[in-house]
Motif scaffolding. Structure first.
Motif, mmCIF file in Angstrom:
data_model
loop_
_atom_site.group_PDB
_atom_site.id
_atom_site.type_symbol
_atom_site.label_atom_id
_atom_site.label_comp_id
_atom_site.label_asym_id
_atom_site.label_seq_id
_atom_site.Cartn_x
_atom_site.Cartn_y
_atom_site.Cartn_z
ATOM 1 N N GLY A 362 0.813 -1.210 0.000
ATOM 2 C CA GLY A 362 0.000 0.000 0.000
ATOM 3 C C GLY A 362 0.848 1.263 0.000
ATOM 4 N N ALA A 363 1.964 1.230 0.746
ATOM 5 C CA ALA A 363 2.856 2.382 0.790
ATOM 6 C C ALA A 363 3.484 2.655 -0.567
ATOM 7 C CB ALA A 363 3.940 2.162 1.839
ATOM 8 N N ILE A 364 3.875 1.592 -1.257
ATOM 9 C CA ILE A 364 4.469 1.760 -2.586
ATOM 10 C C ILE A 364 3.441 2.351 -3.544
ATOM 11 C CG2 ILE A 364 5.436 0.531 -4.559
ATOM 12 C CD1 ILE A 364 6.586 -1.495 -2.558
ATOM 13 N N GLY A 365 2.225 1.802 -3.520
ATOM 14 C CA GLY A 365 1.182 2.347 -4.378
ATOM 15 C C GLY A 365 0.831 3.776 -4.021
ATOM 16 N N GLY A 366 0.768 4.069 -2.723
ATOM 17 C CA GLY A 366 0.442 5.426 -2.294
ATOM 18 C C GLY A 366 1.497 6.444 -2.687
ATOM 19 N N SER A 367 2.754 5.983 -2.775
ATOM 20 C CA SER A 367 3.806 6.918 -3.157
ATOM 21 C C SER A 367 3.601 7.465 -4.562
ATOM 22 C CB SER A 367 5.182 6.235 -3.066
ATOM 23 O OG SER A 367 5.326 5.233 -4.065
ATOM 24 N N ALA A 368 2.872 6.707 -5.410
ATOM 25 C CA ALA A 368 2.623 7.184 -6.777
ATOM 26 C C ALA A 368 1.838 8.489 -6.769
ATOM 27 C CB ALA A 368 1.872 6.122 -7.572
ATOM 28 N N VAL A 369 0.986 8.685 -5.749
ATOM 29 C CA VAL A 369 0.179 9.916 -5.687
ATOM 30 C C VAL A 369 1.077 11.128 -5.509
ATOM 31 C CG1 VAL A 369 -1.611 11.136 -4.405
ATOM 32 C CG2 VAL A 369 -1.802 8.657 -4.776
ATOM 33 N N SER A 370 1.943 11.083 -4.485
ATOM 34 C CA SER A 370 2.809 12.236 -4.234
ATOM 35 C C SER A 370 3.817 12.426 -5.350
ATOM 36 C CB SER A 370 3.527 12.071 -2.893
ATOM 37 O OG SER A 370 4.269 10.864 -2.864
ATOM 38 N N LEU A 371 4.272 11.338 -5.954
ATOM 39 C CA LEU A 371 5.232 11.451 -7.047
ATOM 40 C C LEU A 371 4.590 12.117 -8.267
ATOM 41 C CD1 LEU A 371 6.964 7.960 -6.809
ATOM 42 C CD2 LEU A 371 7.918 10.163 -6.121
ATOM 43 N N ALA A 372 3.363 11.724 -8.580
ATOM 44 C CA ALA A 372 2.672 12.323 -9.719
ATOM 45 C C ALA A 372 2.377 13.798 -9.473
ATOM 46 C CB ALA A 372 1.385 11.563 -10.015
ATOM 47 N N LEU A 373 2.000 14.141 -8.243
ATOM 48 C CA LEU A 373 1.686 15.540 -7.929
ATOM 49 C C LEU A 373 2.916 16.434 -7.957
ATOM 50 C CD1 LEU A 373 -0.898 15.084 -5.029
ATOM 51 C CD2 LEU A 373 -1.359 15.727 -7.402
ATOM 52 N N SER A 374 4.109 15.829 -7.855
ATOM 53 C CA SER A 374 5.330 16.633 -7.846
ATOM 54 C C SER A 374 5.822 16.992 -9.245
ATOM 55 C CB SER A 374 6.434 15.886 -7.095
ATOM 56 O OG SER A 374 6.830 14.726 -7.799
ATOM 57 N N LEU A 375 5.178 16.449 -10.286
ATOM 58 C CA LEU A 375 5.582 16.797 -11.661
ATOM 59 C C LEU A 375 5.291 18.275 -11.922
ATOM 60 C CD1 LEU A 375 4.331 13.649 -13.615
ATOM 61 C CD2 LEU A 375 6.604 14.117 -12.681
ATOM 62 N N GLU A 376 6.186 18.921 -12.673
ATOM 63 C CA GLU A 376 6.122 20.369 -12.821
ATOM 64 C C GLU A 376 5.591 20.842 -14.172
ATOM 65 O OE1 GLU A 376 10.112 21.581 -12.083
ATOM 66 O OE2 GLU A 376 9.963 21.301 -9.909
ATOM 67 N N HIS A 377 5.635 19.987 -15.203
ATOM 68 C CA HIS A 377 5.301 20.438 -16.552
ATOM 69 C C HIS A 377 4.234 19.538 -17.163
ATOM 70 C CE1 HIS A 377 8.784 22.961 -16.045
ATOM 71 N NE2 HIS A 377 9.551 21.908 -15.870
ATOM 72 N N ALA A 378 3.398 20.137 -17.995
ATOM 73 C CA ALA A 378 2.272 19.404 -18.570
ATOM 74 C C ALA A 378 2.733 18.221 -19.410
ATOM 75 C CB ALA A 378 1.413 20.359 -19.412
ATOM 76 N N TRP A 379 3.821 18.397 -20.168
ATOM 77 C CA TRP A 379 4.264 17.303 -21.034
ATOM 78 C C TRP A 379 4.705 16.078 -20.232
ATOM 79 C CZ3 TRP A 379 9.153 15.329 -20.600
ATOM 80 C CH2 TRP A 379 10.137 16.129 -20.010
#
Length: 420
Positions: A362-379
């Protein structure tokens, strides 16, 4: 057998066994170093290469012994494939073999990842380098989902019965929520899930005994006393390092090496909050780059911690982080290798991992949320979507996904899009 090449394996791989004489340390250094150089692809590749060497080609170990080694090291916290490399070398030449084999397995990838860290974390890297880093970093959230998705089925099958399955989903949810909401307290949640399952298992066993059932595999009281000294030793490590006056980096690296359950990718939620938010060693983008480097370089994925150490304290910080992160693996194998069979049979140990395991997923899957939100550019979100399709829909490999994402990042930089 010595350093001579052995004949091609027969059909019955289980006919292998202990070598007839001591395996020269030079042979261990050469063979384990070779795996450290060509071991791209993480634990599956490392296990395959070690099995090919020890069981099929050299016939130093039987297939059954090798599978037992996998099972034993998977029960331990820390990087399982690294522990398997240390354990197989220990089986051949004891403590000297474990030290030589483990170091030669780790060092090639460590040197490469530190060199790449110097390039990617430079104050003003070339535009194409920044683009490659931003592209590969964009795919990391997809890799996290892919890792959790791959771990879940086997873990869930170990939960037999409706109550156990409900607890499995509860631990899974707790790990995911803790990653998103609690940050540095994630480790507490992982340990609590394991201890809760131990408590439930003991309560159920006590009820069966009261109902007149035999203990069965529980054995006599106190059977595993000597085995638990290993865990006491690990608990003493952070106290000793604090007494030595070492930095916060030591604790972050220690968590990666001694408190991570479920494989190399759990380092992401364990390190992200500390490296980015708490201590400010890296930006979100740089942390994503670090994870990508750990995936595409040979050797253990846990070497990502060296990039965090490099960001915190240069090359010396990277080496310190690696030393602390891999130190518990050497201690566990060297001091506890003879006790692995007893350790595996302890109901409390099995129960702990039945609780901690799904929490880690669950922790590994949950980390995808914060990692995706940290992206800076639309591309970058387009690259992330492509990586999700590549990994989950087409079921292709992680290394190719990250390399392809890096290539898209280079293309984006050449087209004038912001590279990160």
């Amino acid at each position: 057998m010595g350093d001579r090449m052995q004949p091609e394996p027969m059909d019955e791989e289980t006919s292998g066994g202990e070598p007839s004489g001591p395996v020269p340390l030079a042979v261990i250094a050469r063979e384990w170093g070779r795996i450290g150089v060509i071991g791209f692809g993480g634990p599956p590749a490392h296990i395959t290469l070690l099995r090919e060497l020890c069981v099929r080609r050299r016939r130093w170990l039987s297939a059954d012994d090798f599978e037992d080694g996998i099972a034993a090291t998977n029960l331990l916290p820390g990087p399982a494939s690294t522990q398997l490399a240390i354990f197989t070398a220990w089986r051949l030449r004891g403590v000297p073999g474990a030290l030589v084999g483990g170091v030669c397995f780790i060092v090639p990838g460590l040197l490469l990842i530190l060199a790449l860290a110097a390039l990617f974390l430079a104050g003003d890297p070339p535009r194409w380098v920044s683009g490659a880093a931003a592209g590969a970093g964009a795919a990391v959230a997809a890799v996290a989902v892919h890792a959790a998705w791959g771990l879940a089925p086997d873990s869930r099958r170990r939960a037999s019965g409706r109550p156990a399955r409900l607890r499995w989903y509860g631990y899974l949810l707790a790990g995911g929520l803790a990653t998103v909401l609690l940050g540095p307290w994630l480790v507490v949640v992982l340990i609590a899930a394991g201890l809760l399952e131990v408590l439930i298992t003991r309560i159920r066993r006590a009820a069966r005994i009261r109902d007149g059932h035999r203990r069965g595999a529980a054995g006599a009281p106190g059977r595993g006393g000597r085995d638990w000294r290993l865990w006491s030793l690990l608990a003493a490590v952070p106290v000793a390092t604090a007494a030595a006056g070492l930095s916060a980096l030591t604790w972050v690296a220690y968590k990666v090496g001694a408190l991570s359950y479920g494989g190399g990718f759990v380092i992401i939620p364990l390190m992200h909050n500390d490296a980015v938010d708490r201590y400010g060693w890296m930006t979100d983008a740089e942390f994503l780059n670090a994870v990508a480097l750990g995936q595409v370089t040979p050797g253990p994925v846990v070497q990502t911690v060296a990039v965090v150490g490099f960001a915190a304290g240069g090359a010396a910080g990277g080496l310190l982080a690696a030393l602390v992160a891999f130190g518990p693996s050497f201690l566990l194998v060297i001091l506890g290798g003879r006790s692995f069979d007893r350790l595996r049979s302890l109901p409390a140990v099995q129960a702990f991992f039945h609780g901690a395991g799904p929490a880690v997923i669950g922790a590994i899957g949950g980390s995808a949320v914060s990692l995706a939100l940290s992206l800076e550019h639309a591309w970058q979100y387009g690259v992330l979507a492509a990586a999700v399709g590549w990994l989950l829909a087409l079921r292709r490999g992680v290394v190719s996904a990250l390399l392809g994402a890096a290539a898209l990042g280079v293309l984006a930089a050449l087209l004038g899009l912001p590279p990160g």
